[in-house]
Design an enzyme around this catalytic site. Sequence first.
Site, PDB file in Angstrom:
ATOM      1  CB  SER A 141      -0.882   0.010   1.262  1.00 43.38           C
ATOM      2  OG  SER A 141      -1.510   1.262   1.452  1.00 43.38           O
ATOM      3  CE1 TYR A 154      -4.243  -1.984   4.751  1.00 40.52           C
ATOM      4  CE2 TYR A 154      -3.225   0.175   4.564  1.00 40.52           C
ATOM      5  CZ  TYR A 154      -3.795  -0.930   3.978  1.00 40.52           C
ATOM      6  OH  TYR A 154      -3.905  -1.001   2.615  1.00 40.52           O
TER       7      TYR A 154
END
Length: 273
Positions: A141, A154
């Site tokens: 990401s 995350y």
Amino acid sequence: MRVAQKVAIVTGGGAGIGAALATALAAAGARVIVADLDEAAALAVSARINADHPDATVGAGADAADTAAIQGLIALAEQHFGPVDLYFANAGVVGAPGLDATESDWDLSLAVNLRAHIRAAQLLVPQWLDRGEGYFVSTASAAGLLTQIGSATYSVSKHAAVGFAEWLNVTYGDQGIRVSCLCPMGVNTALLYAGQESGEPLGAAATRAVVSAGEVLEPAEVAEIVLESIAAEQFLILPHPQVLEMYRNKGADYDRWLRGMRRYQAALLAETR
């Protein structure tokens, strides 16, 4: 690497980027195992692809973070199509916002967003070294290069995924093992809106941060960019090119970047109140 006639496994293939990757691979002539924790979703995606590209895919329910399940996917690919050429470690979870994330939250994020990649590589890289060729694609990401407002689990796990992909590339890149790392910002998937739906201020701010930072792409657009990058054997895949400039700004003056992120977070939180 050209993907035509190659055999691929795509985890998290039941929706979003994973489903789009499986579709694009099949359209380009690859044979694909579509794997997802949600078996029904994987089977549905596989059936939809096979309607346009007969016998191009097989769907399977599997926990991408479980070594035995990964072994099962590799065996399934060999049974139907042959040895695995490409592995897309695409399954991912968002995680709870803030420091309230539990031990279980951390375990899940690290297992799916990081350890799943490590376990797949442990199984496949020795085979690829013997064959002289293989391709590992890690879905990380932009949060793995920058950070993620809201979810520490995350942000940390995606940073680690980038680090592992870098290590694989450095360690095996001269031995026929290609590695790419996908680092998108906003993509129109359920994962993007999970923070907003959590009802937590930090979670809502996280979704708003990604949506407002740049264009929200469709999964099919991302998949097209991934296949182009694989053909070029490019390590860092940035569907949102502005991430590179953000990354450069971060490295050029880390403290200034952190101050800016704190101001940005404060503004987002004020908007959610």
